[in-house]
Each structure stands twice: as structure tokens, then as C-alpha cells.
Design an enzyme around this catalytic site. Structure first.
Site, PDB file in Angstrom:
ATOM      1  N   HIS A 121      92.242  81.803  -2.100  1.00 38.07           N
ATOM      2  CA  HIS A 121      93.390  82.560  -2.624  1.00 38.07           C
ATOM      3  C   HIS A 121      92.851  83.892  -3.150  1.00 38.07           C
ATOM      4  O   HIS A 121      92.961  84.215  -4.330  1.00 38.07           O
ATOM      5  CB  HIS A 121      94.117  81.760  -3.702  1.00 38.07           C
ATOM      6  CG  HIS A 121      95.541  82.189  -3.933  1.00 38.07           C
ATOM      7  ND1 HIS A 121      96.618  81.319  -3.898  1.00 38.07           N
ATOM      8  CD2 HIS A 121      96.083  83.401  -4.212  1.00 38.07           C
ATOM      9  CE1 HIS A 121      97.746  81.971  -4.150  1.00 38.07           C
ATOM     10  NE2 HIS A 121      97.446  83.248  -4.355  1.00 38.07           N
ATOM     11  N   GLU A 166      98.129  83.198   2.354  1.00 37.19           N
ATOM     12  CA  GLU A 166      98.652  84.501   2.761  1.00 37.19           C
ATOM     13  C   GLU A 166      97.580  85.435   3.326  1.00 37.19           C
ATOM     14  O   GLU A 166      97.258  86.470   2.735  1.00 37.19           O
ATOM     15  CB  GLU A 166      99.354  85.173   1.577  1.00 37.19           C
ATOM     16  CG  GLU A 166     100.499  84.354   1.024  1.00 37.19           C
ATOM     17  CD  GLU A 166     101.323  85.106  -0.013  1.00 37.19           C
ATOM     18  OE1 GLU A 166     100.965  86.248  -0.367  1.00 37.19           O
ATOM     19  OE2 GLU A 166     102.353  84.556  -0.453  1.00 37.19           O
ATOM     20  N   GLU A 355     105.070  78.136  -1.977  1.00 40.57           N
ATOM     21  CA  GLU A 355     105.428  79.041  -3.080  1.00 40.57           C
ATOM     22  C   GLU A 355     106.867  79.487  -2.929  1.00 40.57           C
ATOM     23  O   GLU A 355     107.310  79.823  -1.822  1.00 40.57           O
ATOM     24  CB  GLU A 355     104.559  80.315  -3.088  1.00 40.57           C
ATOM     25  CG  GLU A 355     103.147  80.109  -3.509  1.00 40.57           C
ATOM     26  CD  GLU A 355     102.315  81.403  -3.504  1.00 40.57           C
ATOM     27  OE1 GLU A 355     102.880  82.504  -3.677  1.00 40.57           O
ATOM     28  OE2 GLU A 355     101.097  81.282  -3.310  1.00 40.57           O
ATOM     29  N   TRP A 402     106.478  78.813  -7.586  1.00 40.99           N
ATOM     30  CA  TRP A 402     105.502  79.802  -8.062  1.00 40.99           C
ATOM     31  C   TRP A 402     106.128  80.463  -9.252  1.00 40.99           C
ATOM     32  O   TRP A 402     107.124  81.142  -9.103  1.00 40.99           O
ATOM     33  CB  TRP A 402     105.159  80.852  -6.990  1.00 40.99           C
ATOM     34  CG  TRP A 402     104.081  81.739  -7.540  1.00 40.99           C
ATOM     35  CD1 TRP A 402     104.239  82.877  -8.297  1.00 40.99           C
ATOM     36  CD2 TRP A 402     102.664  81.521  -7.434  1.00 40.99           C
ATOM     37  NE1 TRP A 402     103.025  83.363  -8.689  1.00 40.99           N
ATOM     38  CE2 TRP A 402     102.045  82.549  -8.165  1.00 40.99           C
ATOM     39  CE3 TRP A 402     101.876  80.546  -6.819  1.00 40.99           C
ATOM     40  CZ2 TRP A 402     100.649  82.649  -8.276  1.00 40.99           C
ATOM     41  CZ3 TRP A 402     100.495  80.658  -6.938  1.00 40.99           C
ATOM     42  CH2 TRP A 402      99.907  81.704  -7.657  1.00 40.99           C
ATOM     43  N   TRP A 410      98.087  90.026 -10.227  1.00 39.17           N
ATOM     44  CA  TRP A 410      97.368  90.996  -9.399  1.00 39.17           C
ATOM     45  C   TRP A 410      97.537  92.419  -9.925  1.00 39.17           C
ATOM     46  O   TRP A 410      97.391  92.621 -11.127  1.00 39.17           O
ATOM     47  CB  TRP A 410      97.789  90.841  -7.930  1.00 39.17           C
ATOM     48  CG  TRP A 410      97.652  89.408  -7.445  1.00 39.17           C
ATOM     49  CD1 TRP A 410      98.666  88.575  -7.054  1.00 39.17           C
ATOM     50  CD2 TRP A 410      96.450  88.604  -7.340  1.00 39.17           C
ATOM     51  NE1 TRP A 410      98.176  87.334  -6.698  1.00 39.17           N
ATOM     52  CE2 TRP A 410      96.827  87.316  -6.865  1.00 39.17           C
ATOM     53  CE3 TRP A 410      95.101  88.841  -7.595  1.00 39.17           C
ATOM     54  CZ2 TRP A 410      95.896  86.293  -6.631  1.00 39.17           C
ATOM     55  CZ3 TRP A 410      94.182  87.820  -7.368  1.00 39.17           C
ATOM     56  CH2 TRP A 410      94.575  86.582  -6.890  1.00 39.17           C
TER      57      TRP A 410
HETATM   58  C1  BGC Z   1     100.837  85.124  -3.921  1.00 37.93           C
HETATM   59  C2  BGC Z   1     100.698  84.858  -5.407  1.00 37.93           C
HETATM   60  C3  BGC Z   1     101.479  85.888  -6.193  1.00 37.93           C
HETATM   61  C4  BGC Z   1     102.937  85.799  -5.798  1.00 37.93           C
HETATM   62  C5  BGC Z   1     103.864  86.751  -6.535  1.00 37.93           C
HETATM   63  C6  BGC Z   1     102.217  85.521  -3.503  1.00 37.93           C
HETATM   64  O1  BGC Z   1     102.142  86.529  -2.564  1.00 37.93           O
HETATM   65  O2  BGC Z   1     100.344  84.060  -3.181  1.00 37.93           O
HETATM   66  O3  BGC Z   1      99.343  84.854  -5.747  1.00 37.93           O
HETATM   67  O4  BGC Z   1     101.310  85.766  -7.565  1.00 37.93           O
HETATM   68  O5  BGC Z   1     103.049  86.079  -4.440  1.00 37.93           O
HETATM   69  O6  BGC Z   1     103.547  88.090  -6.273  1.00 37.93           O
END
Ligand code: BGC
Length: 450
Positions: A121, A166, A355, A402, A410
Site C-alpha cells: 500500500h 491501487e 474500500e 475506508w 497522504w
Molecule cells: C487509498 C487510501 C486513501 C483513500 C482516500 C484510496 O485511494 O487506497 O489509502 O486514504 O483512497 O483518499
């Protein structure tokens, strides 16, 4: 009042990832990652923030698992930080890193929560980035080495594996858009990175089958609709290209063993340097999987723009869209469309929603409550549509929100909150949000009251 009942045995869970929650970046021999490095460069992350402490899961994992248990979670998806296991990316194994994840897995199993483990990840060991990162063809072998250690050491207890999270983001946001680590701006490098990730994925799947450990293995893809902004032919074409860029470039090698020809032609016409697609490598990446993980957030609309090289499109919201604090529209019907498409166009036989969730500014009230009705509404819409999709014959075996709790989002730092549990980053106190209480009821009833 009516009832929406999910199939018996449907798996409800929540998800996180290592760099976003763990903290403890200098502890027990963990090596530096590309995210530690990326965060240290001013301007990359909002407010200069980083994952040094994050949700302090490294120190609080026992309490975190206990809270998951109280909330009724059946499964928990987390990722393993490669640099805790192999600080230099390859070679010597760090036993303390193994111990941390081994303890976490035991804690989960004792709580009756099934671990779904993601191998990658996004937190690549910096030592491997110094060797070119994913643009280096040798990365596939390094990923195999890491995957092999995890399967060997945890495969007696972990029965659900996800190779990559992803790969689109890891490759294109990292190597082309520069919005994520390692922060490059080179389209050809991004295509090459995505290709090597897929070869690595294939090697790990092959090893997993040969290991005889048993269980299931899949990959988590962020597949989301790309719809034309208008009926103008150039917007319709742009949307098809955007779909090729985000979706087809990633699902087709896995499900069909080939890359989409229209995109190969388009990239070539724009001067993008493409990898030499090898037959054996395409076979490797298209080995049958036990499930495809779907990370779904929203659909977007696409407008032609000659200014953007090489893609020639921009993303734009329709006027009056209902959006979250990231300006992402709420588009639950797109969730259904994507799941149906996965089955009908690509023959996916088992979808795991790895997610789904949303970010809103949360407010903690005087009596320590977080009434996040907008997030609750988002989740309810998606879970209702998920039920309809299953009723219409698509096989979906699990759903992961999620995220379990607020974490390091990030390049948005700590400002963007996706959790169904609130984290006060000053005190590390956890407060179950209204959406979290509601989700616990969904799990308990295996459905919804409407
Ligand atoms: C990712 C997560 C991220 C979430 C929200 C996804 O693209 O896997 O790590 O926190 O989106 O942005």
C-alpha cells in the site's frame, strides 16, 4: 419499515494502511520509505505533515483491535510495511518487524476478526527507490522476495491476501502527477512502473499457489466511472480515454491478459515510451485470482482539453453536484455500474469491496460526540446500492469501509478525515462517530432497516 437483508455470511469490515496509521517510523529497525522521504520535502504535504506518529497504531494496536471487536467488525484489512520486514527492501529480515505483524494477527484472530492483508500500500523502502523504484524491472523480484517472506511467516494464520493496492495511484500519481511519493513527473516512467508492479503481482500469486498455504489472493483496484461532461464527440472520446487510463489499463491485463489496444495506439501516437509487453509476463499477470478488490469512491465527468499532455482531458464536476470536502461527488449509482461491469464485461466472479468511504470535516461536540450525518448518508447510499447489485446477481462477498479511523491522508495530511472513528491527533483519543455506531448496527443486523 422495511428490511434490507444481506446474504448469510456476508463479511463486514474496515480498512487502513501501514503508513497512514502506524507511526513508530524509527522503531524496531524499520527502514526509511519513499513516504518518509516525500513528506520531508516542503510543499509536498499539507502543513508539512507526515506519518511519524499518525494514529499511533504501532503502540496502540491492542486497544485498536479491542475497539474493532466492540464495534462488531468481522474482518480488518491492513497493510504490511515492507521496510519493517526488510529495512533495505531485500536481504536481511528484521525479526522485530515480523513480530509486530505476528502479534497484530494473533490479536485479531483472538478477537474473532479475520485479517485481510495487503502487501503493498505504497510505502516502498527508500533503498529500493534509490535503485530506480518500480521503473527497475528487478523490482518484480524484490516484491516476490517480500511477498514470499510474508506468506511463509503469516500464511498459517492469514487466509486472505491482496498483492497491490491501487497500482494506478502508486504508478501514475507517484511517477507522473507527482502528487504522491516518489513525486516524479514522467509519464513513460509511470507506465513502466505499473508494468513492473503487475509482473511482481504475478510472481507473488504464483508463489502463493505453490506454497500450498491455502486461502485466497486478489488485488485491490480503484475502478471508477469516467463519464463524458457533454455530448460533444471530443468529450465522449475523452471519457473513453479517461476510462482507458484509470480502469481498462489495470483490469484488462489482470482479467484478459492484454493491455487495451486503443490506449497502446493513443500513447504511442503521443510519444509515450511503452514497456515491451512479454507474452510470459502477460500470462503471469493474468493468472486466475480468487477475488478482485474494488476501491470505489466516486465517478467523475471528463472534458476534452488540448492543454494536457498526453491525456488531453480534464476532470470536472457537473454543476450542482453534492460533494464531500475534497470536492468528490456522491455517485452511488456509479458503484453499481462498476460492479456490474466487472462481472459482465470482465467475468469477475467474486468482488470484495476493499474500500468505500468519504471525507468530511468533523466537529466534536461538547459531550464528545461526532454527528457525521453526511458520511453516514454516503455509506448508507452505497450499502443500499450494494445490496441491489447483489440481488441483481453480482457476487460480492465482503465490504470494507475506508477507513476504520482518521489517519494520515497522504498529501492532504491530517486535514481530510475518512474514519468512522474520530482520532484526536493531539491526545490520540478515539471517539466512535455516529457513522461508526450506525455501521455496527448494519453488521449486527447483516443489513439495514429502511
Ligand atoms: C487509498 C487510501 C486513501 C483513500 C482516500 C484510496 O485511494 O487506497 O489509502 O486514504 O483512497 O483518499
Amino acid at each position: 419499515m422495511g428490511k434490507i437483508q444481506f446474504p448469510e455470511g456476508f463479511i463486514w469490515g474496515c480498512a487502513t494502511s501501514s503508513y497512514q496509521i502506524e507511526g513508530g517510523v524509527h522503531e524496531d529497525g524499520r527502514g526509511e520509505t519513499i513516504w518518509d522521504r516525500y513528506c520531508s520535502i516542503p510543499g509536498n504535504v499539507a502543513n508539512g505533515e507526515n506519518g511519524d506518529v499518525a494514529s499511533d497504531h504501532f503502540h496502540r494496536y491492542r486497544e485498536d483491535v479491542a475497539l474493532m471487536k466492540r464495534m462488531g467488525m468481522k474482518a480488518y484489512r491492513f497493510s504490511i510495511a515492507w521496510s519493517r520486514i526488510l529495512p533495505a527492501g531485500y536481504g536481511e529480515v528484521n525479526e522485530k518487524g515480523i513480530q509486530f505483524y505476528s502479534n497484530l494477527i494473533d490479536e485479531l484472530l483472538a478477537a474473532g476478526i479475520e485479517p485481510y492483508v495487503t502487501l503493498y500500500h505504497w510505502d516502498l523502502p527508500q533503498a529500493l527507490q534509490d535503485r530506480g523504484g518500480w521503473t527497475n524491472p528487478q523490482m518484480a523480484e524484490y516484491f516476490l522476495e517480500f511477498g514470499r517472506i510474508c506468506i511463509d511467516r503469516f500464511g498459517d494464520r492469514v487466509k486472505k491476501w491482496i498483492t497491490l493496492n491501487e497500482p494506478y495511484c502508486a504508478a501514475f500519481l507517484g511517477y507522473y502527477e507527482g502528487r504522491q511519493a516518489p513525486g516524479y513527473h514522467d509519464f513513460s516512467a509511470a507506465v513502466s512502473a505499473a508494468y513492473h508492479m503487475y509482473v511482481g503481482h504475478g510472481l507473488v500469486v504464483k508463489y502463493f499457489r505453490e506454497s500450498g498455504k491455502g486461502g485466497e489472493i486478489g488485488i485491490a483496484l480503484n475502478l471508477m466511472g469516467r463519464l463524458p461532461f457533454s455530448e460533444k464527440p471530443e468529450d465522449v472520446e475523452a471519457a473513453k480515454r479517461a476510462d482507458g487510463y484509470l480502469n481498462r489499463w489495470f483490469i484488462e491485463p489482470i482479467m484478459l491478459g492484454k493491455y487495451p489496444q486503443d490506449m497502446i495506439d493513443f500513447y504511442t501516437s503521443q510519444g509515450v515510451v511503452l514497456p515491451k509487453f512479454q507474452k510470459e509476463e502477460l500470462e503471469l499477470m493474468s493468472q486466475p485470482l480468487d477475488f478482485i478488490g474494488l476501491n470505489y469512491y466516486n465517478d467523475f465527468h471528463v472534458k476534452y482539453s488540448e492543454k494536457v499532455w498526453p491525456l488531453q482531458f480534464v476532470i470536472e464536476n457537473l454543476p450542482h453536484s453534492v460533494v464531500n470536502d475534497r470536492n468528490w461527488p456522491v455517485t452511488e449509482m456509479g458503484f453499481k455500474r462498476m460492479m456490474k461491469r466487472m462481472k459482465e464485461e470482465y467475468g469477475v466472479g467474486n468482488i470484495v469491496v476493499t474500500e468505500n468511504g468519504t471525507s468530511f470535516h468533523d466537529v466534536v461536540s461538547g459531550n464528545y460526540e461526532v454527528k457525521d450525518y453526511a458520511r453516514l448518508d454516503y455509506l448508507e447510499r452505497h450499502i443500499r446500492v450494494l445490496h441491489e447489485t447483489i440481488e441483481e446477481g453480482v457476487n460480492v462477498s465482503a465490504y470494507f469501509v475506508w477507513s476504520f479511523y482518521d489517519n494520515f491522508e497522504w498529501s492532504f495530511g491530517y486535514n481530510s478525515r475518512f474514519g468512522i472513528v474520530y482520532v484526536d491527533f493531539k491526545t490520540q483519543e478515539r471517539i466512535v462517530k455516529e457513522s461508526g455506531h450506525w455501521y455496527s448496527q448494519v453488521i449486527e443486523r447483516n443489513g439495514l432497516e429502511v
